[in-house]
Design a protein around this motif. Structure first.
Motif, short mmCIF file in Angstrom:
data_model
loop_
_atom_site.label_atom_id
_atom_site.label_comp_id
_atom_site.label_asym_id
_atom_site.label_seq_id
_atom_site.Cartn_x
_atom_site.Cartn_y
_atom_site.Cartn_z
N UNK A 380 0.83 -1.21 0.00
CA UNK A 380 0.00 0.00 0.00
C UNK A 380 0.86 1.26 0.00
N UNK A 381 1.81 1.44 0.94
CA UNK A 381 2.65 2.64 0.84
C UNK A 381 3.53 2.64 -0.40
N UNK A 382 3.98 1.46 -0.82
CA UNK A 382 4.81 1.36 -2.02
C UNK A 382 4.05 1.87 -3.25
N UNK A 430 6.74 11.00 -0.02
CA UNK A 430 7.54 9.86 -0.48
C UNK A 430 8.50 9.36 0.59
N UNK A 431 9.19 10.28 1.26
CA UNK A 431 10.14 9.85 2.28
C UNK A 431 9.44 9.22 3.48
N UNK A 432 8.33 9.81 3.90
CA UNK A 432 7.59 9.27 5.04
C UNK A 432 7.11 7.85 4.74
N UNK A 433 6.59 7.64 3.56
CA UNK A 433 6.09 6.31 3.20
C UNK A 433 7.23 5.32 2.98
N UNK A 434 8.39 5.80 2.52
CA UNK A 434 9.54 4.91 2.37
C UNK A 434 9.96 4.35 3.72
N UNK A 435 9.93 5.19 4.74
CA UNK A 435 10.24 4.70 6.09
C UNK A 435 9.16 3.74 6.57
N UNK A 436 7.93 3.97 6.15
CA UNK A 436 6.85 3.06 6.52
C UNK A 436 7.06 1.67 5.92
N UNK A 487 21.31 -4.87 5.33
CA UNK A 487 21.17 -3.47 5.77
C UNK A 487 20.53 -3.48 7.15
N UNK A 488 21.35 -3.30 8.16
CA UNK A 488 20.87 -3.44 9.54
C UNK A 488 21.02 -2.17 10.36
N UNK A 489 21.95 -1.31 10.02
CA UNK A 489 22.16 -0.09 10.80
C UNK A 489 21.02 0.90 10.56
N UNK A 490 20.45 1.52 11.62
CA UNK A 490 19.30 2.44 11.45
C UNK A 490 19.58 3.58 10.48
N UNK A 491 20.76 4.20 10.58
CA UNK A 491 21.06 5.33 9.68
C UNK A 491 21.14 4.87 8.23
N UNK A 496 18.75 4.60 2.77
CA UNK A 496 18.37 3.77 1.62
C UNK A 496 16.90 3.46 1.51
N UNK A 497 16.07 4.03 2.39
CA UNK A 497 14.65 3.66 2.43
C UNK A 497 13.94 3.96 1.11
N UNK A 498 14.25 5.08 0.55
CA UNK A 498 13.59 5.47 -0.71
C UNK A 498 14.01 4.52 -1.84
N UNK A 499 15.29 4.19 -1.90
CA UNK A 499 15.77 3.29 -2.95
C UNK A 499 15.10 1.92 -2.82
N UNK A 500 14.98 1.45 -1.59
CA UNK A 500 14.34 0.15 -1.37
C UNK A 500 12.87 0.19 -1.80
N UNK A 501 12.16 1.22 -1.40
CA UNK A 501 10.74 1.31 -1.73
C UNK A 501 10.52 1.32 -3.24
N UNK A 502 11.35 2.07 -3.95
CA UNK A 502 11.20 2.12 -5.40
C UNK A 502 11.62 0.81 -6.05
N UNK A 503 12.61 0.14 -5.50
CA UNK A 503 13.00 -1.16 -6.04
C UNK A 503 11.87 -2.17 -5.90
#
Length: 558
Positions: A380-382, A430-436, A487-491, A496-503
């Motif tokens: 849904x967020x994706x 976009x950034x908020x939903x990528x973190x979601x 990818x385990x470190x919070x920072x 990379x959240x946006x890249x992951x969401x778009x992938x």
């Protein structure tokens, strides 16, 4: 002079009958008896989308809402005046069952697909009347799940086909202290001793409230004494007006002057003792209201893909009418290559969106498995973030395809871009939903069922022209899986959240495009054609997506 040249503008045909993607998708996915029942209504609405609805949408844009704070004698009335066309769009949306279809559930889980197909046809001609419908639908789902006898009449009105009974709902979440960050909500709820059980009075300011002419609203507030942060928020149902039409403890500070969606009344409100009903229990508002956001985010995605479809319908028609450098634009390979790239973006966004629509329908009908519920949480967020960005890209390119006419307001073409630009902002940026997306992966283990689903979907592809396309999709799934594992470190996760969401979005879209392409090949394959000819004709959008967008989008995960 009588022989003076005037360029013909683009024209629209029946928006259902000319939409091969929508019709092909429905043939592919919907049970044949259900499709036979709903298709005449879709064809009728497709005709209206190019005729009377289109005219009403233009009229509503030409007469934007107006705030009248006082009557002639100085009494504060805070009336928001909208055009006759806006009222007509309200009536038509009820008659066509844009919201009601989902709750009548005449076709079980497929009722959401039917309803969103109606919305898809309605939205681009509606001057964004789809926005109040999104919030109405979200409120209806929220009340269906968490309401009680006190809100039963409201639920029935929100889902009615009778224009005389139909209500719309607002959604009041945004405050000065934080837009997407609802944890900073400062609206306070005090018990209303005269209102009975669950009655409160609200005090605060809502900075951005769309569809402010609605009869009801769902909002968040902090009951006095509740802890700070999201866990201290509760959800409330508000009926805006007294029987005589006066607002109930609400002042309209101003209407917002927006880039686009100009026919849509969006206001800043002050709540000063506004009566409200607590829904869903104290301190559980954010979790309970998630059902509302699921619906409105899906609406956002459907609005994005239908906006793309409208822009491309206009651009393709114009390409057949406009001559440049001695031949029609449609006969210039570079121009058609540009439109084909945009078509591929549209196809990808469409397939991703309607996969989520199918999952939403299965959830609401009680047919979804645990794996499907997890996929719905992830996608849904994706879908919302991805389709919104594609809509802006497509609208911008289409404006350019019209040359100077695309920059002139009275052609109507600039509105495509102005109205598209709101889509990445509403219902979560976009950034908020990528973190979601990361939250969905961490809290519900939503990635694993989706990875398995894609692999199984590719495993079922048998047609040679489509089967070869399964390899890049399988590779993409493996890359995503490896990226999430390492990818385990919070920072690092946040960066990379946006890249992951778009992938994930590109891969989910590609998977559905491959599966649909196989069905198209099987349905339309000509025994006299070679496999290559079939691929060129039936698989062109998929092949473009796989060779360009999917590859580009996955480079960052390697």
């Amino acid at each position: 002079m009588s022989d003076e040249f005037h360029q013909d503008g683009p024209r629209l045909g029946n928006q259902y009958e000319t939409d091969s993607l929508l019709r092909g998708y429905l043939r592919w996915r919907m049970p044949a008896p259900a499709l036979a029942e709903i298709e005449p209504g879709l064809a009728r609405l497709g005709h209206r989308a190019a005729t009377d609805l289109l005219a009403l949408g233009d009229a509503a844009e030409a007469e934007p809402p107006r705030h009248v704070p006082y009557d002639p004698w100085g009494r504060r009335i805070d009336r928001i005046e909208v055009s006759d066309a806006w009222h007509a769009l309200d009536r038509i949306s009820a008659e066509e069952g844009i919201v009601a279809t989902a709750y009548e559930r005449a076709h079980g889980a497929w009722s959401r697909v039917h309803q969103m197909a109606l919305l898809y046809l309605f939205h681009p001609s509606s001057a964004t009347y789809s926005c109040p419908l999104a919030m109405t639908d979200g409120a209806a789902r929220f009340l269906e799940l968490h309401g009680d006898a006190r809100t039963r009449d409201a639920y029935e009105r929100l889902t009615s086909r009778d224009p005389a009974r139909f209500w719309t709902s607002g959604q009041w979440m945004t405050e000065r202290t934080g837009g997407s960050d609802v944890s900073t909500t400062s609206t306070v709820a005090l018990p209303d001793a005269d209102g009975g059980a669950g009655a409160y009075l609200l005090y605060g300011t809502k900075w951005f409230t769309s569809a402010t002419t609605a009869q009801v609203a769902i909002t968040l507030a902090r009951i006095e004494g509740a802890p700070p942060g999201s866990r201290g928020l509760s959800a409330f149902y508000v009926q805006l007006r007294e029987d005589g039409g006066a607002l109930r403890g609400i002042s309209v500070n101003r209407l917002k002057d927006k880039l686009g969606t100009r026919a849509l009344p969006t206001a800043e409100l002050t709540l000063d003792g506004t009566p409200a009903l607590l829904i869903g229990g104290e301190g559980d508002g954010v979790r309970k209201i998630a059902s509302l956001f699921n619906v409105t985010r899906v609406y956002n995605a459907v609005a994005a893909v239908s906006g793309m479809r409208r822009a491309l319908a206009l651009a393709h028609d114009y390409a057949r009418r406009r001559t440049a450098f001695g031949k029609r634009l449609a006969d210039h390979p570079l121009h058609m290559e540009t439109l084909a790239e945009l078509d591929a973006r549209f196809h990808a966004a469409f397939h991703l969106t309607f996969q989520v629509v199918e999952l939403l329908g299965r959830e609401e009908s009680g047919e979804a498995s645990e794996a499907e519920l997890a996929m719905l949480r992830l996608l849904t967020p994706v879908a919302k973030l991805f389709t919104a960005k594609q809509a802006v890209i497509v609208a911008s390119e289409v404006l350019e395809a019209f040359g100077g006419a695309g920059y002139v307001e009275d052609t109507g073409i600039p509105r495509l871009l102005r109205d598209a630009q709101v889509l990445p902002i509403w219902e979560g940026t976009t950034n908020v939903l990528s973190l979601d997306v990361w939250r969905a992966i961490d809290r519900t283990n939503a990635l694993a069922p989706w990875l398995e689903h894609v692999r199984e979907e590719m495993g079922r592809v048998r047609h040679p022209a489509a089967a070869i396309a399964t390899f890049p999709v399988r590779s993409a799934v493996s890359l995503i899986e490896a990226y999430v594992r390492r990818t385990t470190e919070p920072a690092e996760r946040e960066v990379g959240a946006r890249r992951l969401a778009f992938a994930i979005a590109r891969t989910a879209a590609a998977s559905r495009m491959v599966a649909h392409a196989e069905s198209e090949c099987a349905e339309y394959a000509d025994p006299n054609e070679s496999e290559r000819e079939i691929a060129i004709r039936a698989l062109a959008p998929m092949n473009r997506w796989l060779s360009r967008q999917l590859a580009i989008g996955l480079d960052v995960l390697v």
